[in-house]
Enzyme design. Structure first.
Site, PDB file in Angstrom:
ATOM      1  CE  LYS A 124       9.403  -8.774   8.444  1.00 45.26           C
ATOM      2  NZ  LYS A 124      10.829  -8.897   8.239  1.00 45.26           N
ATOM      3  CG  HIS A 127      10.745   0.709   7.119  1.00 43.73           C
ATOM      4  ND1 HIS A 127      11.859   1.438   6.751  1.00 43.73           N
ATOM      5  CD2 HIS A 127      11.123  -0.585   7.151  1.00 43.73           C
ATOM      6  CE1 HIS A 127      12.865   0.600   6.596  1.00 43.73           C
ATOM      7  NE2 HIS A 127      12.445  -0.633   6.811  1.00 43.73           N
ATOM      8  CG  HIS A 130      11.614   0.056   2.800  1.00 43.42           C
ATOM      9  ND1 HIS A 130      10.853  -0.543   3.758  1.00 43.42           N
ATOM     10  CD2 HIS A 130      12.668  -0.763   2.594  1.00 43.42           C
ATOM     11  CE1 HIS A 130      11.428  -1.692   4.124  1.00 43.42           C
ATOM     12  NE2 HIS A 130      12.526  -1.843   3.422  1.00 43.42           N
TER      13      HIS A 130
HETATM   14  N1  ARG Z   1      14.951  -5.678   1.779  1.00 45.81           N
HETATM   15  C1  ARG Z   1      16.026  -5.054   2.495  1.00 45.81           C
HETATM   16  C2  ARG Z   1      15.491  -4.287   3.693  1.00 45.81           C
HETATM   17  O1  ARG Z   1      14.362  -3.897   3.717  1.00 45.81           O
HETATM   18  C3  ARG Z   1      16.831  -4.138   1.653  1.00 45.81           C
HETATM   19  C4  ARG Z   1      17.504  -4.805   0.494  1.00 45.81           C
HETATM   20  C5  ARG Z   1      18.782  -4.163   0.182  1.00 45.81           C
HETATM   21  N2  ARG Z   1      19.406  -4.652  -0.996  1.00 45.81           N
HETATM   22  C6  ARG Z   1      20.219  -5.677  -1.109  1.00 45.81           C
HETATM   23  N3  ARG Z   1      20.715  -5.972  -2.281  1.00 45.81           N
HETATM   24  N4  ARG Z   1      20.567  -6.382  -0.058  1.00 45.81           N
HETATM   25  O2  ARG Z   1      16.240  -4.026   4.617  1.00 45.81           O
END
Ligand code: ARG
Length: 563
Positions: A124, A127, A130
């Protein structure tokens, strides 16, 4: 030099309070003609059974005034005026001898902190959220490390979950292999979106997706190979961005890393009697905390996001024995983290209290043309490149003969974006607007970088400096204010750590740039007949540049020598 502490020490000679408490009482007067520090005597009135103004004037009589220009009273206040020459000298010399370490300390020594940030999802796009996480996390890492904490940078990649079954199904049906090679994330996104469109018409696709994820979880060869390929392609793209941003990680242990560590956690939850059936799923009830249950296992037996977070937190505690574990993730996941941390606590882990969600707001764009939109997604590489290009246009206008224009535009363009992310309280939403971000004279990254480059250009013009600086001559308001601001660097950093808010350092950098520009605009630095004053001013410019560089560095922004 810590002048506040010095004030406290002088007072302590006559007052029976401990140093820390005296320091807490000391105030900074609202106007500089009321002194640099003030000690209010109200609190002492009860103990000493005297009126506060009487206490103030008695103290004024007794106190040792050696290191001060003067000490006066104003009613119940005792006002301290610093010996400016001494203060200027100590501050500037400290900066110039400590250099890149100025502002740092060892307060965090021996304490491990996990800083999880960025954490994009495989297949993905990376964005704007991030990038928010990346900017904050990288800056917190730098700030904490600067004060001696031992930090581990963790990228909790989203590389596991039922969506990978869907992606495998979509890949087999519609993937354009050429496109996948050229623009992997765009192609993977395209087929993933298509999967959802097609599944609306034909729900059996969902079952196919689930079937593939099951195979993946069971370690089937073909599915694992495909998943690994998606992951490699995505990581390659993400790494390009990280290189551009100058960001690194110590660990890329993402969600898949915990796939074989989940049974142990689920067993543990079960043994502690916390696992409850609910509509076929296994959950931990959190009614007592007024939050919905934490789902551990779905009705089809698949584990989910939260379970992987429980395993990850436990692993981090075991592996890094953290003092604090930070999660830099958008505020839209607040509930998720409350559920995870509360479950960890219910499992008997006292350290659950050391896990902190570092939330942040949303990002909006004022100018729709800001970046190409495909679907509803803004591609970060496009955003950053646009910032770099626009900066290059500005440079071409302002300073067309600049050498290394592309390199400079890159540092300023990227710096401007990071600066925008780190400028305000992180929970506040951000509105991107090119004019605001790239302006050379607003509260922007380019403005602070420009101040640095301006200072450097002055220093390049200095050819011989054999006169001794006379710091006592830096006695204008502008000079003294600038030195005072430079002296406050460590305090700003400590404040930023207390709140886990990089914006405090950003604001500090803006403050230094503003004070520097006031100084620069009202005093002649190089055309100065008094050689000793000139030498002192040059040292002040040098110290200012050093502090600007250190502060921007803590934000993850590089300086340029010329712009
Ligand atoms: N991959 C997730 C997202 O893009 C964020 C991860 C956040 N960290 C965690 N330990 N859950 O929304």
């Amino acid at each position: 030099m810590n002048y506040k502490k010095l004030v406290a020490e002088k007072i302590k000679e006559y007052i029976d309070l401990d140093l820390g408490n005296i320091e807490k009482l000391i105030e900074i007067p609202p106007k500089s003609d009321m002194g640099d520090y003030a000690f209010p005597c109200f609190q002492l009135a009860k103990v000493l059974k005297k009126a506060p103004n009487v206490i103030a004037s008695e103290l004024e009589q007794k106190i040792n005034k050696a290191d001060f220009e003067k000490v006066t009273t104003a009613g119940p206040y005792l006002n301290f005026f610093m010996d400016k020459a001494l203060f200027n000298k100590n501050t500037i010399e400290d900066i110039l001898s400590e250099k890149d370490k100025y502002g740092s300390s060892k307060v965090g020594e021996g304490k491990n902190i996990c800083v999880e940030f960025s954490s994009p999802n495989i297949a993905k796009p990376f964005h704007v959220g991030h990038l928010f996480s990346t900017s904050i996390g990288n800056s917190l890492y730098k700030i904490l490390s600067f004060e001696g904490y031992n930090c581990v940078r963790i990228n909790h990649l989203g590389d596991w979950g039922t969506q990978f079954g869907k992606l495998i199904s979509a890949y087999k049906r519609w993937c354009d292999k050429e496109a996948l090679k050229k623009e992997p994330i765009k192609e993977l996104l395209r087929i993933y979106v298509k999967f959802h469109e097609e599944a609306e018409k034909d729900p059996s696709l969902e079952d196919e997706g689930r079937m593939y994820f099951k195979k993946l979880e069971d370690g089937a060869e073909e599915e694992t190979k495909l998943w690994q390929e998606f992951k490699d392609l995505s990581l390659k793209e993400f790494k390009k961005l990280y290189d551009l941003l100058n960001v690194e990680f110590d660990s890329y242990a993402g969600e898949s890393f915990y796939s074989d560590k989940m049974d142990a956690i689920i067993d543990d939850i079960d043994k502690k009697g916390l696992l409850v059936e609910s509509n076929g799923a296994k959950v931990v009830m959190l009614d007592d905390y007024n939050i919905p249950p934490c789902i551990i296992k779905k009705s089809d037996g698949a584990t989910i996001y939260a379970t992987r977070d429980l395993a990850a937190a436990t692993y981090r505690k075991k592996t890094y024995d953290f003092y604090k574990s930070l999660y830099v993730v958008g505020m839209d996941q607040s509930l998720h983290f409350r559920q995870v941390f509360t479950t960890l606590k219910l499992m008997g882990n006292k350290w659950a209290d050391d896990c902190k969600h570092i939330g942040f707001g949303l990002v909006r764009f004022e100018d729709k043309k800001l970046s190409t939109r495909k679907g509803d997604v803004i591609f970060l590489d496009e955003l950053l490149n646009e910032s770099i290009e626009k900066t290059l246009e500005i440079i071409n206008e302002k300073n067309p003969n600049l050498e290394n224009k592309n390199e400079v535009a890159k540092k300023i363009g990227i710096g401007a974006v990071i600066f925008t992310y780190l400028k305000n309280n992180r929970e506040k939403d951000i509105v991107f607007n090119w004019n605001d971000m790239l302006s050379f004279d607003g509260e922007t990254g380019p403005y602070v970088q420009y101040s640095y480059a301006r200072g450097k250009s002055i220093l390049r013009k200095v050819n011989n400096m054999d006169s001794k600086p006379d710091y006592g001559k830096l006695n204008s308001k502008e000079e003294f204010e600038l030195v005072k601001t430079l002296e406050g660097f460590n305090k700003a950093i400590m404040n930023s750590i207390a709140k886990l808010e990089p914006y405090i350092v950003t604001r500090y950098a803006i403050g230094v740039a503003k004070d520097f520009n006031k100084f620069y605009n009202s005093h002649n630095i190089l055309n100065q007949e008094d050689e000793n004053l000139k030498a002192a001013r040059i040292k002040l410019v040098e110290a200012t540049c050093q502090v600007l560089k250190n502060a921007l560095g803590l934000l993850g922004i590089e300086v340029v020598e010329k712009m």
